[in-house]
Design a protein around this motif. Structure first.
Motif, PDB file in Angstrom:
ATOM      1  N   PRO A   1      -2.116  -0.523  13.690  1.00 52.36           N
ATOM      2  CA  PRO A   1      -2.506  -0.598  12.282  1.00 52.36           C
ATOM      3  C   PRO A   1      -3.941  -1.082  12.149  1.00 52.36           C
ATOM      4  N   HIS A   2      -4.665  -0.495  11.228  1.00 53.19           N
ATOM      5  CA  HIS A   2      -6.033  -0.938  10.973  1.00 53.19           C
ATOM      6  C   HIS A   2      -6.002  -2.397  10.545  1.00 53.19           C
TER       7      HIS A   2
ATOM      8  N   ASP B   1      -7.596  -4.008   8.310  1.00 51.03           N
ATOM      9  CA  ASP B   1      -7.519  -4.192   6.859  1.00 51.03           C
ATOM     10  C   ASP B   1      -6.124  -3.865   6.321  1.00 51.03           C
ATOM     11  N   ASP B   2      -5.468  -2.870   6.927  1.00 47.37           N
ATOM     12  CA  ASP B   2      -4.109  -2.531   6.499  1.00 47.37           C
ATOM     13  C   ASP B   2      -3.133  -3.664   6.808  1.00 47.37           C
TER      14      ASP B   2
ATOM     15  N   GLY C   1       0.769  -1.230   0.000  1.00 50.20           N
ATOM     16  CA  GLY C   1       0.000   0.000   0.000  1.00 50.20           C
ATOM     17  C   GLY C   1       0.802   1.284   0.000  1.00 50.20           C
TER      18      GLY C   1
ATOM     19  N   ARG D   1      -3.704  -6.427   4.313  1.00 52.47           N
ATOM     20  CA  ARG D   1      -3.074  -6.142   3.020  1.00 52.47           C
ATOM     21  C   ARG D   1      -1.575  -6.376   3.093  1.00 52.47           C
ATOM     22  N   ARG D   2      -0.981  -6.009   4.215  1.00 53.21           N
ATOM     23  CA  ARG D   2       0.458  -6.213   4.400  1.00 53.21           C
ATOM     24  C   ARG D   2       0.795  -7.699   4.384  1.00 53.21           C
TER      25      ARG D   2
END
Length: 302
Positions: A139-140, A142-143, A15, A146-147
């Motif tokens: 960290p969210h 969803d973040d 991201g 994604r990571r």
């Protein structure tokens, strides 16, 4: 991005804004641009290249380092540990804490499935340790997901080490790998796990694996911190023999932002810790001016 820079590929998939210019990959970090490389692998970069990047990336400044491996002391550094490493190099007190940690906890590489199931909960509990952090530093979900998907796509670039109490994850480290070096990018501990010496056991296991079993040239916890007040780097230096690897810091500003920094610089001494606590924006301004102070010190030494 460059075809041979898988690290930049991971960062893009995770991201981050990634820009490739004149053979150098850059990524957005905390609002500015940095080279997408571990410090030993940063290509030669000129100020003119950095200024051209500013026009494309539309960020207030770019920062990069050069001279990794220099023995000349200076105001900017990475905290690193080279091998070999052994338990006997540690103090008797540290050896005792490592052994107790390894008896109470299991430390090993964590699978991505384990990270998806338990990683975010560790981050939430870890953030509660810091009085001024709170959930905003977490960290969210969803973040992080994604990571983890990006890590799945680049298994040779990112891996996770974790400490478990039974089947429950209580600490983990996200480690970035590039040409026989490892960057411990994020380390999270549940507060209760520190009583079981998770920090000692996790650090020991990672040093033994990277420096001994896998023969990496070094591991690093990152560069000098001028924004976050943390004892982590002191812990690594005092307890596990990490050292300062000095480098030269370079910063290039967008024109308007550079003028603002120049105007604020004479007043840097007036930004007190008390004022920064009341007005968080002053903490960021103070960090920018501390960085400018380092940049100017290198210019004066030329």
């Amino acid at each position: 991005m460059s075809q041979n820079n898988a690290y930049a590929g991971f960062l893009a998939a995770a991201g981050h804004q990634v820009v490739q210019m004149e053979g150098v990959d850059w990524y957005a970090y905390q609002g500015f641009m940095m080279p997408a490389y571990l410090p030993h692998a940063v290509p030669e970069i000129t100020a003119a290249q950095a200024r051209r990047l500013l026009k494309v990336a539309r960020r207030p400044f770019v920062r990069w380092t050069q001279g990794f491996g220099s023995t000349e002391p200076g105001p900017w550094w990475f905290v690193i540990r080279r091998g070999p490493y052994s338990l006997q190099q540690c103090s008797a007190n540290t050896r005792s804490k490592i052994r107790r940690g390894l008896k109470r906890l299991t430390v090993r590489r964590a699978s991505l499935a384990e990270m998806r199931e338990q990683g975010h909960a560790v981050c939430v509990k870890a953030a509660a340790r810091y009085d001024n952090a709170g959930v905003s530093s977490v960290p969210h979900h969803d973040d992080l997901a994604r990571r983890l998907e990006a890590a799945a796509a680049y298994p040779d670039v990112v891996e996770y080490y974790a400490a478990f109490q039974g089947e429950r994850m209580v600490a983990f480290s996200e480690n970035h790998l590039q040409t026989k070096a490892a960057f411990w990018e994020n380390i999270w501990y549940e507060p209760e796990s520190l009583c079981d010496y998770a920090s000692y056991a996790l650090t020991h296991a990672m040093l033994d694996d990277y420096l001994n079993a896998r023969g990496f040239n070094y591991v690093t916890d990152g560069s000098r911190s001028i924004y976050h007040q943390t004892r982590v780097q002191h812990f690594f230096i005092d307890t596990f023999g990490f050292t300062h690897q000095f480098v030269r810091l370079h910063v290039a500003y967008a024109p308007v932002f550079g003028r603002l920094v120049g105007c604020a610089y004479p007043f840097r001494g007036r930004i007190t810790e008390r004022a920064s606590a009341r007005f968080p924006v002053l903490k960021k301004v103070g960090a920018l001016l501390a960085q400018e102070d380092v940049r100017r010190s290198f210019r004066m030494a030329q």
